[in-house]
Design a protein around this motif. Structure first.
Motif, PDB file in Angstrom:
ATOM      1  N   GLY A 115       0.658  -1.161   0.019  1.00  0.00           N
ATOM      2  CA  GLY A 115       0.110   0.048  -0.023  1.00  0.00           C
ATOM      3  C   GLY A 115       0.798   1.398   0.118  1.00  0.00           C
ATOM      4  N   LEU A 116       2.221   1.263  -0.338  1.00  0.00           N
ATOM      5  CA  LEU A 116       2.845   2.195  -0.522  1.00  0.00           C
ATOM      6  C   LEU A 116       2.111   3.306  -1.562  1.00  0.00           C
ATOM      7  CD1 LEU A 116       5.849   3.718   0.022  1.00  0.00           C
ATOM      8  CD2 LEU A 116       6.168   3.012  -2.306  1.00  0.00           C
ATOM      9  N   ASP A 119       1.533   9.526  -3.731  1.00  0.00           N
ATOM     10  CA  ASP A 119       0.950  10.788  -2.887  1.00  0.00           C
ATOM     11  C   ASP A 119       1.774  11.280  -1.800  1.00  0.00           C
ATOM     12  OD1 ASP A 119      -0.191  11.256  -5.335  1.00  0.00           O
ATOM     13  OD2 ASP A 119      -2.408  10.918  -4.542  1.00  0.00           O
ATOM     14  N   ARG A 120       1.782  10.260  -0.742  1.00  0.00           N
ATOM     15  CA  ARG A 120       2.259  10.483   0.371  1.00  0.00           C
ATOM     16  C   ARG A 120       3.828  10.576   0.242  1.00  0.00           C
ATOM     17  NH1 ARG A 120       0.621   5.857   2.978  1.00  0.00           N
ATOM     18  NH2 ARG A 120       2.537   4.767   2.827  1.00  0.00           N
ATOM     19  N   VAL A 121       4.296   9.828  -0.671  1.00  0.00           N
ATOM     20  CA  VAL A 121       6.033  10.026  -0.767  1.00  0.00           C
ATOM     21  C   VAL A 121       6.293  11.170  -0.918  1.00  0.00           C
ATOM     22  CG1 VAL A 121       8.030   9.044  -2.018  1.00  0.00           C
ATOM     23  CG2 VAL A 121       6.321   7.392  -1.049  1.00  0.00           C
ATOM     24  N   LEU A 122       5.414  11.649  -2.072  1.00  0.00           N
ATOM     25  CA  LEU A 122       5.944  13.087  -2.995  1.00  0.00           C
ATOM     26  C   LEU A 122       5.607  14.065  -2.024  1.00  0.00           C
ATOM     27  CD1 LEU A 122       4.727  12.436  -6.427  1.00  0.00           C
ATOM     28  CD2 LEU A 122       6.882  12.203  -5.461  1.00  0.00           C
ATOM     29  N   GLU A 123       4.412  14.113  -1.270  1.00  0.00           N
ATOM     30  CA  GLU A 123       4.376  15.002   0.036  1.00  0.00           C
ATOM     31  C   GLU A 123       5.463  15.113   0.760  1.00  0.00           C
ATOM     32  OE1 GLU A 123       0.766  14.208   2.236  1.00  0.00           O
ATOM     33  OE2 GLU A 123      -0.426  14.418   0.499  1.00  0.00           O
ATOM     34  N   TRP A 148       5.622   4.309 -10.575  1.00  0.00           N
ATOM     35  CA  TRP A 148       6.825   3.665 -10.039  1.00  0.00           C
ATOM     36  C   TRP A 148       6.821   3.604  -8.718  1.00  0.00           C
ATOM     37  CZ3 TRP A 148      11.449   7.263  -8.333  1.00  0.00           C
ATOM     38  CH2 TRP A 148      12.522   6.609  -8.509  1.00  0.00           C
ATOM     39  N   LEU A 149       6.176   4.935  -7.781  1.00  0.00           N
ATOM     40  CA  LEU A 149       6.357   4.818  -6.646  1.00  0.00           C
ATOM     41  C   LEU A 149       5.108   4.260  -5.773  1.00  0.00           C
ATOM     42  CD1 LEU A 149       7.608   8.407  -5.914  1.00  0.00           C
ATOM     43  CD2 LEU A 149       8.783   6.141  -5.218  1.00  0.00           C
ATOM     44  N   THR A 150       4.410   3.251  -6.562  1.00  0.00           N
ATOM     45  CA  THR A 150       3.258   2.578  -5.890  1.00  0.00           C
ATOM     46  C   THR A 150       3.832   1.143  -5.500  1.00  0.00           C
ATOM     47  OG1 THR A 150       1.738   3.987  -6.898  1.00  0.00           O
ATOM     48  CG2 THR A 150       0.892   1.897  -6.216  1.00  0.00           C
TER      49      THR A 150
END
Ligand SMILES: [Zn+2]
Length: 201
Positions: A115-116, A119-123, A148-150
């Protein structure tokens, strides 16, 4: 040395200077001697697993892997995200250049890639000083950060996908068994999702 000190931890030493202080002692006292081996894996095994900190020592102990036994490739989630990316290249090098005869993908329960959220990483990236404009530029350049970041919906699904990409790879010899396993990050228990000998999965 000033640079090494700029992120002091509570021991008054930076992470790197602490490592280097240990390292000079380690080498001087020849503590490396029990680890001497060559680069060919004695067990003819390549392992793809997760970078989770709980697995650093637990996984090799639980699988009876010692120095010299296996090629171990790690990333976040034990994921082969692209059939022509660096993980697959490492596996092919292990097979062709280093005589690995079998491959094991070892995911784990409670994996942080579950569940990565992109949006959270980019925030967090923006909060740490990355320019929002940079993100738009990447987007316009066709870079799909969201994909890529999911992470995966479950670590088991992640293992199955990675195993599938490896098994289907056009450059992998057909006689290399590819196993899909899950490890418990507390007890080290292994569960077989799919063994590469064709008896399931
Ligand atoms: Zn993980």
């Amino acid at each position: 040395m000033d640079k090494l000190r700029h992120r002091d931890n509570n021991l008054g030493m930076s992470i790197l200077s602490e490592i280097l202080a240990h390292n000079s002692q380690f080498v001087e006292k020849k503590e490396y001697e029990p680890f001497l081996t060559d680069r060919f894996p004695d067990k003819k095994l390549a392992v793809l697993t997760c970078m989770d900190t709980r697995l650093v020592e637990l996984l090799p102990r639980a699988m009876n892997i010692r120095n010299g036994d296996a090629k171990v490739i790690k990333n976040a989630g034990a994921i082969v995200s692209h059939p022509f990316g660096s993980v697959m290249r490492s596996l092919l090098v292990a097979v062709y250049e280093l005589n690995a005869a079998e491959i094991a993908v070892v995911g784990h329960y409670g994996c942080g890639m579950t569940g990565l959220s992109c949006d959270r990483v980019l925030e967090k990236a923006i909060a740490r000083g990355v320019n929002a404009e940079t993100l738009r530029t990447l987007h316009h350049a066709g870079i799909d950060l969201n994909h890529w970041l999911t992470g995966f919906t479950s670590p088991e699904e992640g293992v199955r996908q990675s195993v599938s990409i490896i098994r289907k790879h056009p450059l992998l010899p057909k006689n290399v068994p590819v196993h899909g396993l899950m490890i418990c990050p507390e007890t080290g228990r292994l569960d077989v999702l799919s063994d590469g000998y064709g008896s399931n999965g």
